[in-house]
Design a protein around this motif. Structure first.
Motif, PDB file in Angstrom:
ATOM      1  N   UNK A  76       0.901  -1.234  -0.072  1.00 53.93           N
ATOM      2  CA  UNK A  76      -0.069   0.057   0.020  1.00 53.93           C
ATOM      3  C   UNK A  76       0.837   1.191   0.063  1.00 53.93           C
ATOM      4  N   UNK A  77       0.409   2.378  -0.539  1.00 50.99           N
ATOM      5  CA  UNK A  77       0.954   3.663  -0.373  1.00 50.99           C
ATOM      6  C   UNK A  77       1.369   3.962   0.788  1.00 50.99           C
ATOM      7  N   UNK A  78       2.867   4.503   1.128  1.00 49.08           N
ATOM      8  CA  UNK A  78       3.423   4.485   2.330  1.00 49.08           C
ATOM      9  C   UNK A  78       4.524   3.525   2.622  1.00 49.08           C
ATOM     10  N   UNK A  79       4.479   2.327   1.846  1.00 47.86           N
ATOM     11  CA  UNK A  79       5.417   1.483   1.718  1.00 47.86           C
ATOM     12  C   UNK A  79       6.418   1.822   0.805  1.00 47.86           C
ATOM     13  N   UNK A  80       7.640   2.017   1.364  1.00 45.90           N
ATOM     14  CA  UNK A  80       8.773   2.628   0.405  1.00 45.90           C
ATOM     15  C   UNK A  80       9.259   2.107  -0.877  1.00 45.90           C
ATOM     16  N   UNK A  81       8.822   0.631  -0.670  1.00 46.51           N
ATOM     17  CA  UNK A  81       9.149  -0.018  -1.948  1.00 46.51           C
ATOM     18  C   UNK A  81       8.295   0.433  -3.114  1.00 46.51           C
ATOM     19  N   UNK A  82       7.233   0.884  -2.842  1.00 44.08           N
ATOM     20  CA  UNK A  82       6.395   1.387  -4.194  1.00 44.08           C
ATOM     21  C   UNK A  82       6.953   2.645  -4.674  1.00 44.08           C
ATOM     22  N   UNK A  83       7.887   3.191  -4.178  1.00 48.71           N
ATOM     23  CA  UNK A  83       8.422   4.694  -4.480  1.00 48.71           C
ATOM     24  C   UNK A  83       9.995   4.191  -5.120  1.00 48.71           C
ATOM     25  N   UNK A  84      10.122   2.854  -4.947  1.00 48.35           N
ATOM     26  CA  UNK A  84      11.712   2.659  -4.998  1.00 48.35           C
ATOM     27  C   UNK A  84      12.131   2.352  -6.636  1.00 48.35           C
ATOM     28  N   UNK A  85      13.316   2.779  -7.109  1.00 49.97           N
ATOM     29  CA  UNK A  85      13.667   2.310  -8.536  1.00 49.97           C
ATOM     30  C   UNK A  85      13.718   1.057  -8.714  1.00 49.97           C
ATOM     31  N   UNK A  86      13.354   0.396  -9.992  1.00 43.77           N
ATOM     32  CA  UNK A  86      13.419  -0.898 -10.571  1.00 43.77           C
ATOM     33  C   UNK A  86      14.403  -1.203 -11.361  1.00 43.77           C
ATOM     34  N   UNK A  87      14.432  -2.401 -11.485  1.00 43.37           N
ATOM     35  CA  UNK A  87      15.595  -3.012 -12.441  1.00 43.37           C
ATOM     36  C   UNK A  87      15.198  -3.739 -13.827  1.00 43.37           C
ATOM     37  N   UNK A  88      15.738  -3.346 -14.684  1.00 44.89           N
ATOM     38  CA  UNK A  88      15.347  -4.095 -16.105  1.00 44.89           C
ATOM     39  C   UNK A  88      15.574  -5.480 -15.908  1.00 44.89           C
ATOM     40  N   UNK A  89      14.678  -6.312 -16.643  1.00 40.36           N
ATOM     41  CA  UNK A  89      14.833  -7.671 -16.584  1.00 40.36           C
ATOM     42  C   UNK A  89      15.794  -8.108 -17.837  1.00 40.36           C
ATOM     43  N   UNK A  90      16.588  -9.172 -17.351  1.00 36.81           N
ATOM     44  CA  UNK A  90      17.428  -9.632 -18.471  1.00 36.81           C
ATOM     45  C   UNK A  90      17.569 -11.166 -18.841  1.00 36.81           C
ATOM     46  N   UNK A  91      16.897 -11.944 -17.689  1.00 35.76           N
ATOM     47  CA  UNK A  91      16.758 -13.458 -17.830  1.00 35.76           C
ATOM     48  C   UNK A  91      15.422 -13.575 -18.014  1.00 35.76           C
ATOM     49  N   UNK A  92      14.646 -13.611 -19.125  1.00 42.59           N
ATOM     50  CA  UNK A  92      13.395 -13.915 -19.050  1.00 42.59           C
ATOM     51  C   UNK A  92      13.158 -15.574 -19.075  1.00 42.59           C
ATOM     52  N   UNK A  93      14.139 -16.299 -18.985  1.00 44.48           N
ATOM     53  CA  UNK A  93      13.878 -17.880 -18.850  1.00 44.48           C
ATOM     54  C   UNK A  93      13.980 -18.188 -17.459  1.00 44.48           C
ATOM     55  N   UNK A  94      14.028 -17.299 -16.525  1.00 45.95           N
ATOM     56  CA  UNK A  94      14.209 -17.599 -15.197  1.00 45.95           C
ATOM     57  C   UNK A  94      12.947 -18.008 -14.590  1.00 45.95           C
ATOM     58  N   UNK A  95      12.782 -19.166 -14.227  1.00 46.45           N
ATOM     59  CA  UNK A  95      11.530 -19.799 -13.713  1.00 46.45           C
ATOM     60  C   UNK A  95      10.807 -18.840 -12.639  1.00 46.45           C
ATOM     61  N   UNK A  96      11.502 -18.284 -11.697  1.00 47.04           N
ATOM     62  CA  UNK A  96      11.031 -17.257 -10.774  1.00 47.04           C
ATOM     63  C   UNK A  96      10.332 -16.025 -11.355  1.00 47.04           C
ATOM     64  N   UNK A  97      10.766 -15.518 -12.611  1.00 47.04           N
ATOM     65  CA  UNK A  97      10.188 -14.503 -13.439  1.00 47.04           C
ATOM     66  C   UNK A  97       9.049 -15.025 -13.961  1.00 47.04           C
ATOM     67  N   UNK A  98       8.821 -16.215 -14.497  1.00 44.08           N
ATOM     68  CA  UNK A  98       7.560 -16.718 -15.240  1.00 44.08           C
ATOM     69  C   UNK A  98       6.569 -17.113 -14.068  1.00 44.08           C
ATOM     70  N   UNK A  99       7.167 -17.637 -13.019  1.00 42.83           N
ATOM     71  CA  UNK A  99       6.230 -17.759 -11.888  1.00 42.83           C
ATOM     72  C   UNK A  99       5.325 -16.279 -11.285  1.00 42.83           C
ATOM     73  N   UNK A 100       6.396 -15.377 -11.287  1.00 42.25           N
ATOM     74  CA  UNK A 100       5.780 -14.091 -10.951  1.00 42.25           C
ATOM     75  C   UNK A 100       4.741 -13.570 -11.912  1.00 42.25           C
ATOM     76  N   UNK A 101       5.133 -13.676 -13.076  1.00 48.37           N
ATOM     77  CA  UNK A 101       4.344 -13.378 -14.196  1.00 48.37           C
ATOM     78  C   UNK A 101       2.788 -14.056 -13.843  1.00 48.37           C
ATOM     79  N   UNK A 102       2.876 -15.402 -13.750  1.00 49.36           N
ATOM     80  CA  UNK A 102       1.593 -16.121 -13.480  1.00 49.36           C
ATOM     81  C   UNK A 102       0.874 -15.384 -12.063  1.00 49.36           C
ATOM     82  N   UNK A 103       1.672 -15.101 -11.064  1.00 49.71           N
ATOM     83  CA  UNK A 103       0.960 -14.807  -9.905  1.00 49.71           C
ATOM     84  C   UNK A 103       0.581 -13.436 -10.178  1.00 49.71           C
ATOM     85  N   UNK A 104       1.001 -12.387 -11.064  1.00 56.57           N
ATOM     86  CA  UNK A 104       0.531 -11.204 -11.391  1.00 56.57           C
ATOM     87  C   UNK A 104      -1.045 -11.213 -11.956  1.00 56.57           C
TER      88      UNK A 104
END
Length: 173
Positions: A8-36
């Motif tokens: 929720x708004x107020x959690x600093x992670x909502x305002x933090x910089x993000x990183x580009x994604x380089x490894x699209x084959x990462x199973x954790x990334x694919x799981x995150x996409x499904x979860x989103x």
């Protein structure tokens, strides 16, 4: 596939910089996409960005469909957009009502570009370039803001352009 906790708004992670994604084959990334995808559907969202679930990655879902929060939304196939960019935009902007899973209970009358040209990678690493208009362009811009550490409230032009969800439903629901 899991329903993730949305920060929720107020959690600093909502305002933090993000990183580009380089490894699209990462199973954790694919799981995150499904979860989103699962989380957006379960929460009646038309989009969700990785920073909203405390993941600092350039990733969001655009999943327009009619639901209780947006009954007039157009229907489209949900799309994971990785390392997205806005390449160009129209000169004209239009205001529309937005809500956010990370800012519960509020709506804002937010100006956005009517048309945008975007590029992104899909979950398989294929590059896409599209012109988006109206509501789907609004979703993209809203989610893209999350990757910049912004929420819709940062774009409000006047205090009268913010309503509680209850007042919004009374007036427009």
């Amino acid at each position: 596939m899991a329903i993730l906790s949305v920060i929720q708004l107020g959690d600093g992670r909502l305002r933090s910089p993000v990183r580009p994604i380089h490894d699209l084959d990462d199973p954790q990334l694919q799981c995150l996409i499904d979860d989103l995808l699962t989380t957006a559907a379960a929460q009646n969202g038309v989009g969700i960005a990785a920073p909203q679930v405390a993941e600092g990655l350039q990733l969001f879902i655009v999943a327009s469909r009619p639901n209780p929060r947006y009954p007039h939304a157009p229907t489209m196939e949900p799309v994971a957009m990785i390392n997205p960019h806005i390449l160009s935009h129209s000169d004209d902007r239009v205001k529309g009502w937005e809500g956010c899973l990370s800012v519960p209970g509020q709506r804002g009358f937010v100006p956005r570009y009517r048309e945008i040209e975007v590029s992104y990678l899909d979950r398989h690493g294929d590059e896409h370039q599209h012109y988006l208009r109206d509501f789907v362009a609004r979703i993209f811009q809203h989610e893209y803001d999350h990757l910049q550490g912004k929420v819709f409230l940062d774009r409000i032009e006047h205090p009268d352009d913010i309503l509680t969800e209850a007042e919004y439903q009374k007036r427009f629901g």
